[in-house]
Motif scaffolding. Structure first.
Motif, PDB file in Angstrom:
ATOM      1  N   THR A 403       0.834  -1.206   0.000  1.00 43.06           N
ATOM      2  CA  THR A 403       0.000   0.000   0.000  1.00 43.06           C
ATOM      3  C   THR A 403       0.865   1.251   0.000  1.00 43.06           C
ATOM      4  OG1 THR A 403      -1.681  -1.197   1.262  1.00 43.06           O
ATOM      5  CG2 THR A 403      -1.867   1.195   1.200  1.00 43.06           C
ATOM      6  N   ALA A 404       1.934   1.246   0.784  1.00 45.98           N
ATOM      7  CA  ALA A 404       2.817   2.410   0.860  1.00 45.98           C
ATOM      8  C   ALA A 404       3.467   2.705  -0.484  1.00 45.98           C
ATOM      9  CB  ALA A 404       3.877   2.181   1.928  1.00 45.98           C
ATOM     10  N   GLU A 405       3.945   1.663  -1.168  1.00 46.20           N
ATOM     11  CA  GLU A 405       4.606   1.871  -2.457  1.00 46.20           C
ATOM     12  C   GLU A 405       3.639   2.420  -3.495  1.00 46.20           C
ATOM     13  OE1 GLU A 405       6.257  -1.942  -3.305  1.00 46.20           O
ATOM     14  OE2 GLU A 405       8.198  -1.455  -2.373  1.00 46.20           O
ATOM     15  N   ILE A 406       2.415   1.884  -3.518  1.00 48.24           N
ATOM     16  CA  ILE A 406       1.428   2.381  -4.487  1.00 48.24           C
ATOM     17  C   ILE A 406       1.064   3.828  -4.162  1.00 48.24           C
ATOM     18  CG2 ILE A 406      -0.893   2.062  -5.413  1.00 48.24           C
ATOM     19  CD1 ILE A 406      -0.619  -0.918  -4.773  1.00 48.24           C
ATOM     20  N   ALA A 407       0.901   4.148  -2.876  1.00 46.49           N
ATOM     21  CA  ALA A 407       0.588   5.524  -2.485  1.00 46.49           C
ATOM     22  C   ALA A 407       1.695   6.470  -2.902  1.00 46.49           C
ATOM     23  CB  ALA A 407       0.365   5.593  -0.975  1.00 46.49           C
ATOM     24  N   ILE A 408       2.951   6.040  -2.748  1.00 46.51           N
ATOM     25  CA  ILE A 408       4.083   6.888  -3.129  1.00 46.51           C
ATOM     26  C   ILE A 408       4.125   7.084  -4.638  1.00 46.51           C
ATOM     27  CG2 ILE A 408       6.610   6.856  -3.319  1.00 46.51           C
ATOM     28  CD1 ILE A 408       6.696   5.889  -0.449  1.00 46.51           C
ATOM     29  N   ARG A 409       3.921   6.012  -5.382  1.00 45.18           N
ATOM     30  CA  ARG A 409       3.898   6.163  -6.846  1.00 45.18           C
ATOM     31  C   ARG A 409       2.761   7.084  -7.274  1.00 45.18           C
ATOM     32  NH1 ARG A 409       5.110   0.509  -7.042  1.00 45.18           N
ATOM     33  NH2 ARG A 409       2.953   0.002  -7.562  1.00 45.18           N
ATOM     34  N   THR A 410       1.640   6.976  -6.577  1.00 39.12           N
ATOM     35  CA  THR A 410       0.502   7.850  -6.875  1.00 39.12           C
ATOM     36  C   THR A 410       0.861   9.312  -6.630  1.00 39.12           C
ATOM     37  OG1 THR A 410      -1.039   6.104  -6.246  1.00 39.12           O
ATOM     38  CG2 THR A 410      -1.907   8.337  -6.304  1.00 39.12           C
ATOM     39  N   ALA A 411       1.535   9.570  -5.510  1.00 41.49           N
ATOM     40  CA  ALA A 411       1.922  10.944  -5.187  1.00 41.49           C
ATOM     41  C   ALA A 411       2.951  11.473  -6.174  1.00 41.49           C
ATOM     42  CB  ALA A 411       2.476  10.998  -3.766  1.00 41.49           C
ATOM     43  N   VAL A 417      -2.162  12.907  -1.851  1.00 42.86           N
ATOM     44  CA  VAL A 417      -2.616  11.721  -1.123  1.00 42.86           C
ATOM     45  C   VAL A 417      -2.624  12.013   0.371  1.00 42.86           C
ATOM     46  CG1 VAL A 417      -2.206   9.282  -0.655  1.00 42.86           C
ATOM     47  CG2 VAL A 417      -1.665  10.217  -2.912  1.00 42.86           C
ATOM     48  N   PHE A 418      -3.737  11.705   1.020  1.00 43.17           N
ATOM     49  CA  PHE A 418      -3.838  11.787   2.475  1.00 43.17           C
ATOM     50  C   PHE A 418      -3.928  10.360   3.015  1.00 43.17           C
ATOM     51  CE2 PHE A 418      -5.673  15.801   1.071  1.00 43.17           C
ATOM     52  CZ  PHE A 418      -5.091  16.720   1.940  1.00 43.17           C
ATOM     53  N   SER A 419      -3.279  10.110   4.138  1.00 40.38           N
ATOM     54  CA  SER A 419      -3.392   8.797   4.756  1.00 40.38           C
ATOM     55  C   SER A 419      -3.003   8.891   6.224  1.00 40.38           C
ATOM     56  CB  SER A 419      -2.512   7.775   4.034  1.00 40.38           C
ATOM     57  OG  SER A 419      -2.831   6.461   4.481  1.00 40.38           O
ATOM     58  N   THR A 420      -3.101   7.757   6.927  1.00 37.44           N
ATOM     59  CA  THR A 420      -2.764   7.711   8.345  1.00 37.44           C
ATOM     60  C   THR A 420      -1.748   6.608   8.599  1.00 37.44           C
ATOM     61  OG1 THR A 420      -4.491   6.132   8.989  1.00 37.44           O
ATOM     62  CG2 THR A 420      -5.094   8.463   8.918  1.00 37.44           C
ATOM     63  N   LEU A 421      -1.069   6.733   9.724  1.00 37.01           N
ATOM     64  CA  LEU A 421      -0.043   5.787  10.119  1.00 37.01           C
ATOM     65  C   LEU A 421      -0.071   5.683  11.637  1.00 37.01           C
ATOM     66  CD1 LEU A 421       2.145   4.232   8.451  1.00 37.01           C
ATOM     67  CD2 LEU A 421       3.742   6.039   9.097  1.00 37.01           C
ATOM     68  N   HIS A 422       0.153   4.501  12.181  1.00 35.14           N
ATOM     69  CA  HIS A 422       0.140   4.329  13.629  1.00 35.14           C
ATOM     70  C   HIS A 422       1.550   4.486  14.182  1.00 35.14           C
ATOM     71  CE1 HIS A 422      -3.955   2.090  14.166  1.00 35.14           C
ATOM     72  NE2 HIS A 422      -4.039   3.160  13.426  1.00 35.14           N
ATOM     73  N   LEU A 433       8.043   3.885   8.054  1.00 38.27           N
ATOM     74  CA  LEU A 433       7.961   3.590   6.622  1.00 38.27           C
ATOM     75  C   LEU A 433       9.193   2.839   6.140  1.00 38.27           C
ATOM     76  CD1 LEU A 433       6.445   6.923   5.256  1.00 38.27           C
ATOM     77  CD2 LEU A 433       5.281   4.736   5.521  1.00 38.27           C
ATOM     78  N   ILE A 434      10.369   3.235   6.632  1.00 36.46           N
ATOM     79  CA  ILE A 434      11.603   2.570   6.214  1.00 36.46           C
ATOM     80  C   ILE A 434      11.634   1.139   6.756  1.00 36.46           C
ATOM     81  CG2 ILE A 434      14.120   2.603   6.444  1.00 36.46           C
ATOM     82  CD1 ILE A 434      13.967   5.647   6.381  1.00 36.46           C
ATOM     83  N   GLU A 435      11.151   0.956   7.992  1.00 36.06           N
ATOM     84  CA  GLU A 435      11.091  -0.390   8.564  1.00 36.06           C
ATOM     85  C   GLU A 435      10.132  -1.285   7.794  1.00 36.06           C
ATOM     86  OE1 GLU A 435      10.006   0.342  12.558  1.00 36.06           O
ATOM     87  OE2 GLU A 435      12.031   0.930  13.190  1.00 36.06           O
ATOM     88  N   MET A 436       9.105  -0.671   7.170  1.00 35.90           N
ATOM     89  CA  MET A 436       8.181  -1.453   6.346  1.00 35.90           C
ATOM     90  C   MET A 436       8.886  -2.047   5.126  1.00 35.90           C
ATOM     91  SD  MET A 436       4.590   0.603   6.026  1.00 35.90           S
ATOM     92  CE  MET A 436       3.399   0.665   7.349  1.00 35.90           C
TER      93      MET A 436
END
Length: 740
Positions: A403-411, A417-422, A433-436
């Protein structure tokens, strides 16, 4: 025929300017035709306010008017007067003195209930006036919520020997329907409606050996609902009733279940999200209450400081990039994102959201509910969303690297792009994100800001008071933070009252930590620095931490010290524990603490011809790992190059013995010298040499850059290794990704 008492009341209301004569005559006629008492008709039809009517009745009949919210009623009174008696005649017993029973009622002209008190209780009633809503609240407070319903259900249960389960209800349940007969459905409605009136966001029903605990989450805190102990025998029926409303199986009690239902009140419909889990003493249930008609908050009402509000507006107006809101579950991230979308929601923008769950319906925005049962996850949904030509996309949560990679390519391809992270704070979003598994250069090039937030409770305005003593260390910290005199630091708290259920708080507001990516922070991200280093860089650039923003609300009198200290840790000193990265003068990526490159470098090497495009060597499209460092000349000395050893990673696009081409998220000046390490095959020794940037290509599709470099001081053996590798791949017709 109009009663004399009603005529007297109408005349008094006209004299007081609360009614015109025409209104009085029309109201008298309306009450007579409906059969309702005149004063009740005025109140229920919203012609005159209840308090004004009661004040006139108090004057006419010489009756005292009491505020039940400030009265304390002794338990002996509650034990003496049965709940079925008080609820049927709608009065609240206040005190007993000898044979005199003082009762509060909103209908003083009802003589029947006074006679019933004399006959059945053997007491002489003394009537005082109180608001009808206050009487209902007092009955729930002292006798327990739905006590009358439970008592009648218990009697029915004893007669029949069982507690019957009702048939499935209609799709939309009316919580306020008047049912004269006692039923489990009515009991459930009372529990739900009481939660709604108290502003609860969740209802927790928890079974134990000898009791059932019902709790409401109000302003983020769980509070016990005043449910009588007699509810335990009806747990199975209560759970089954709610399951039927939510279209869940009432037979399955061994597995967790999730469902939803819609109920209505006079004000609006409520969307219920129901979840059950099995426990040794029965099923435990949580019901989330979501209003279907939502008035979205504007950015101004989120509780943002003036500086953060300005930054917010600048961020959401960017044409592309990712804005991540971070924080634990229940910290208000979705509300913040909805406020941003609400501000951007115009006729010329296409906005699509992917949510799990879809909490509120937003007009003018295309919303998609993620459904794992049909393989519609965030990643799959995001791929489809891009084919619908959106301008702005909201992804409910970044949960995995896909999901993160697709969101980044989209941006990177021109979308906001708006999103949330815990994460616990804004800076931790970088490391998360880097640990992902994301490459640092993708994070640094695509993310525009990390916004951390928490919710703090607002001090109740009805019982707010200043704290004049104590909190010495806190006062000093606040004074130091805002560079003010400690004597000017004022702290407030809520004493606790009926209005706030004795908590001292009413409502919640957010505190924010807005980390905007700048050049220094991007370099730190590329270097995979720790979160604390990133935070210090951000604070040096003017970022307000969660704790500092919390102290701002303390000074404003919005929240208390305990709220801030509970959710925001103390900020460390701003002196970096490691050298902070900075931009160099000769190359856009350089570093403070140098070390020498041991091999010798001659001017002839630096002036070497561009072998990258030479046809002497075979060039093949291949994806192999490359690591590189930016180097710079030391005081113009061509034979002495320096770097601090900070490496960046990438993947090559093509390889030859003359040079390579690789992808990056940023540009470097032509002629920049790099120290490169190329790993042709796993397990083999890497090829280490200097290289020089000879060409820069911009990829319009991915918004990335391809850097072409030629080798400077590569050894003959290493050049032969690369050439043999390229020839082997070219002959086999296979690229490094394994495709023919």
């Amino acid at each position: 025929m109009v009663k004399q008492n009603d005529k007297v009341l109408a005349d008094e209301l006209v004299k007081g300017g609360l009614l015109t004569q025409v209104q009085a005559d029309q109201s008298l006629a309306g009450a007579q035709s409906s059969g309702e008492p005149f004063h009740s008709y005025l109140i229920h039809q919203n012609i005159v306010a209840e308090r004004q009517v009661l004040e006139k009745l108090s004057m006419i009949h010489q009756l005292a008017f009491v505020d039940l919210k400030v009265l304390t009623i002794e338990k002996v009174v509650i034990d003496k007067i049965p709940i079925r008696f008080t609820t049927y005649f709608k009065f609240m017993p206040i005190k007993i003195e000898g044979r005199i029973l003082t009762v509060a009622t909103a209908n003083p002209l009802d003589i029947k209930f006074q006679d019933e008190i004399r006959v059945h209780l053997g007491l002489e009633p003394k009537v005082v006036l109180a608001r009808e809503a206050d009487i209902t609240e007092a009955l729930n407070k002292y006798y327990g919520l739905a006590a009358d319903t439970l008592e009648r259900l218990s009697k029915d249960n004893k007669k029949s020997g069982t507690v019957s389960e009702e048939a499935p209800a209609a799709w939309v349940e009316d919580l306020e329907k008047n049912a004269n007969d006692a039923s489990v459905g009515k009991l459930v409605n009372e529990i739900l409606f009481e939660a709604y009136k108290k502003r609860a966001t969740d209802i927790h029903i928890e079974p134990y050996r000898s009791k059932v605990r019902v709790r409401y989450r109000i302003d983020g805190l769980l509070l016990d609902a005043n449910i009588p102990a007699g509810v335990r025998p009806f747990l199975l029926s209560i759970i089954s009733r709610i399951k039927l409303m939510a279209n869940l199986s009432i037979v399955e009690k061994r597995l967790p279940q999730d469902g939803s239902a819609v109920v209505k009140t006079k004000e609006q419909d409520l969307d219920l999200r129901v979840s059950t889990i099995p426990t040794p003493r029965g099923e435990s249930m949580v019901i989330r209450i979501l209003p279907t008609n939502v008035t979205l908050l504007s950015l101004e009402k989120l509780g943002l400081a003036e500086r953060n509000l300005r930054i917010f507006r600048e961020l959401i107006q960017k044409p592309h990039g990712i804005i991540l809101v971070t924080g634990p579950t229940g910290s208000g991230k979705t509300t913040t994102l909805y406020a941003c979308l609400n501000e951007l929601n115009t006729a010329d923008r296409k906005i699509i959201t992917l949510e799990d769950p879809l909490e509120y319906e937003l007009e003018g925005i295309t919303q998609i509910q993620v459904n794992s049962k049909v393989s519609l996850d965030f990643a799959a949904g995001l791929r489809s969303v891009l084919r619908h030509d959106p301008d702005i996309i909201m992804v409910g949560e970044i949960r995995d690297v896909e999901t993160a990679e697709i969101a980044i390519r989209t941006a990177l391809t021109g979308h906001l792009v708006f999103s949330t992270l815990h994460t616990n704070d804004a800076a931790s979003g970088v490391t998360r994100l880097i640990e992902m598994g994301l490459e640092p250069f993708l994070v640094s090039s695509s993310i525009e800001a990390f916004i951390a937030q928490r919710l703090v409770r607002i001090i109740c305005s009805h019982c707010k008071e200043e704290v004049t003593e104590g909190f010495g260390d806190v006062r000093q910290e606040i004074a130091t933070t805002f560079k003010m005199d400690i004597k000017d630091v004022k702290i407030y708290r809520g004493k606790g009252c009926d209005y706030c259920n004795g908590t001292g708080y009413y409502g919640r507001s957010a505190i924010y930590e807005v980390l905007v990516m700048n050049d220094e922070i991007r370099v730190a991200v590329l270097a995979k620095e720790r979160a604390d280093v990133v935070k210090k860089l951000a604070m040096k650039s003017g970022m307000t931490s969660l704790r500092q923003d919390g102290w701002r609300k303390v000074l404003e009198g919005t929240t208390s010290v305990s709220e801030v200290m509970e959710i925001a840790l103390k900020d460390e000193e701003l002196t970096p524990t490691a050298p902070a990265p900075k931009m160099s003068s000769s190359a856009q990526r350089s570093y403070e603490t140098p070390h020498d490159i041991t091999r010798g470098v001659t001017p002839e090497m630096l002036k070497s011809k561009d072998d990258y495009n030479s046809r002497t060597y075979t060039r093949v499209e291949a994806r192999v790992g490359i690591r590189y460092l930016v180097v710079e000349q030391d005081d113009g000395d061509m034979t002495h190059l320096t770097t601090n050893g900070l490496e960046h990673s990438s993947i090559t696009k093509d390889v030859s013995a003359g040079g390579v081409r690789f992808v990056t998220g940023y540009t470097l000046p032509l002629g920049t010298i790099l120290e490169v390490k190329i790993q042709l095959e796993k397990g083999e020794k890497s090829i280490d040499c200097l290289a020089k940037i000879c060409r820069i290509e911009e990829d319009a599709v991915s918004a990335m850059f391809n850097l072409a470099v030629y080798f400077l001081d590569i050894s003959s053996a290493d050049r032969v290794r690369i050439d043999n590798y390229a020839r082997t791949k070219a002959t086999a017709g296979i690229n490094a990704s394994g495709e023919s």
